[in-house]
Design an enzyme around this catalytic site. Sequence first.
Site, PDB file in Angstrom:
ATOM      1  N   GLU A  44      31.965 -33.700  20.085  1.00 51.24           N
ATOM      2  CA  GLU A  44      31.253 -34.708  19.302  1.00 51.24           C
ATOM      3  C   GLU A  44      31.999 -35.011  18.004  1.00 51.24           C
ATOM      4  O   GLU A  44      32.391 -34.122  17.263  1.00 51.24           O
ATOM      5  CB  GLU A  44      29.841 -34.207  18.985  1.00 51.24           C
ATOM      6  CG  GLU A  44      28.984 -35.236  18.262  1.00 51.24           C
ATOM      7  CD  GLU A  44      27.611 -34.694  17.899  1.00 51.24           C
ATOM      8  OE1 GLU A  44      26.714 -35.509  17.637  1.00 51.24           O
ATOM      9  OE2 GLU A  44      27.440 -33.457  17.873  1.00 51.24           O
ATOM     10  N   LYS A 117      23.595 -41.990  21.287  1.00 55.36           N
ATOM     11  CA  LYS A 117      22.737 -40.807  21.184  1.00 55.36           C
ATOM     12  C   LYS A 117      21.284 -41.197  20.926  1.00 55.36           C
ATOM     13  O   LYS A 117      20.983 -41.948  20.003  1.00 55.36           O
ATOM     14  CB  LYS A 117      23.273 -39.917  20.063  1.00 55.36           C
ATOM     15  CG  LYS A 117      22.600 -38.566  19.917  1.00 55.36           C
ATOM     16  CD  LYS A 117      23.364 -37.766  18.869  1.00 55.36           C
ATOM     17  CE  LYS A 117      22.792 -36.388  18.642  1.00 55.36           C
ATOM     18  NZ  LYS A 117      23.608 -35.620  17.673  1.00 55.36           N
ATOM     19  N   CYS A 154      24.916 -33.817  22.065  1.00 58.30           N
ATOM     20  CA  CYS A 154      24.441 -32.756  21.179  1.00 58.30           C
ATOM     21  C   CYS A 154      22.923 -32.581  21.191  1.00 58.30           C
ATOM     22  O   CYS A 154      22.393 -31.960  22.096  1.00 58.30           O
ATOM     23  CB  CYS A 154      24.988 -32.967  19.776  1.00 58.30           C
ATOM     24  SG  CYS A 154      25.013 -31.440  18.795  1.00 58.30           S
TER      25      CYS A 154
END
Length: 290
Positions: A44, A117, A154
């Site tokens: 990331e 995300k 994540c």
Amino acid sequence: MSRKINIGFVQMACSDDVEANVQKAIEGVREAARKGAQIVCLQELFRSLYFCDVEDHHNFSLAESIPGPTTDRMAEVAKECGVVVVASLFEKRAQGLYHNTTAVLDADGTYLGKYRKMHIPDDPGYYEKFYFTPGDLGYKVFDTKVAKIGVLICWDQWYPEAARITSLMGAEVLFYPTAIGWDTNEPDPKANEEQYSAWQTIQRSHAIANGVPVVAVNRVGREADQQFWGGSFVTNAFGSLLYVAPHDKEIVHVQEIDLDQSDRYRTTWPYFRDRRIDSYQPITKRYIDE
């Protein structure tokens, strides 16, 4: 019968030199390709230090458009090496509108698209809501020349709903570019052990519940008060660990996985068959208190 592919990842430490970080990532992709990788996932926000440990407007200058300069460079490397590249970047969508985004470049250099995300944390050391607008593209699957892959990022790792939906869309492998570590001010080593164990366990559970391999790629090294714990790993389609990276070293690893195992696990443990989709409507509520 088996359908085996080679998955590569680059676990690296970052500096405040953006160009050096990008070059290190490019060399990592090349090294993985030399080792036989067909898909290579980067961690990331690999272009920079993990800037979300503070709320600083100057950090918005790290963002760029997607497609843009870095995806162009990664497309060149993907084509040069004949590998799929999964590249996590800080996206500037418009003035004042930013996302934590992963782009996918196919093995011929074609830009296949991006995933933004969905789950954005806001915790000490992880002030991501200051920088990132939650994704609005929904969950995404990318039909690459090697496999149909799902990409989550994540904090998405902790949500079984995200893994389930992406798997139901046909993902054959789930990739999680990540930046997570231990707080160096934490006095209890047991807390650190529990945190890493939970992080690994929840993602292994996604593999089990969905019958797909999972690849989690984390960074290493000390940044401010965070000791990024590395520990990148690959599971098979039943959550068994095929490889676990060290906590304290940069590494480029390539792991063979067998995509046809998903059929065996899904027929032996038929979770998809037995899902009671008629009963799941309450999951759309924030909390069931009425």
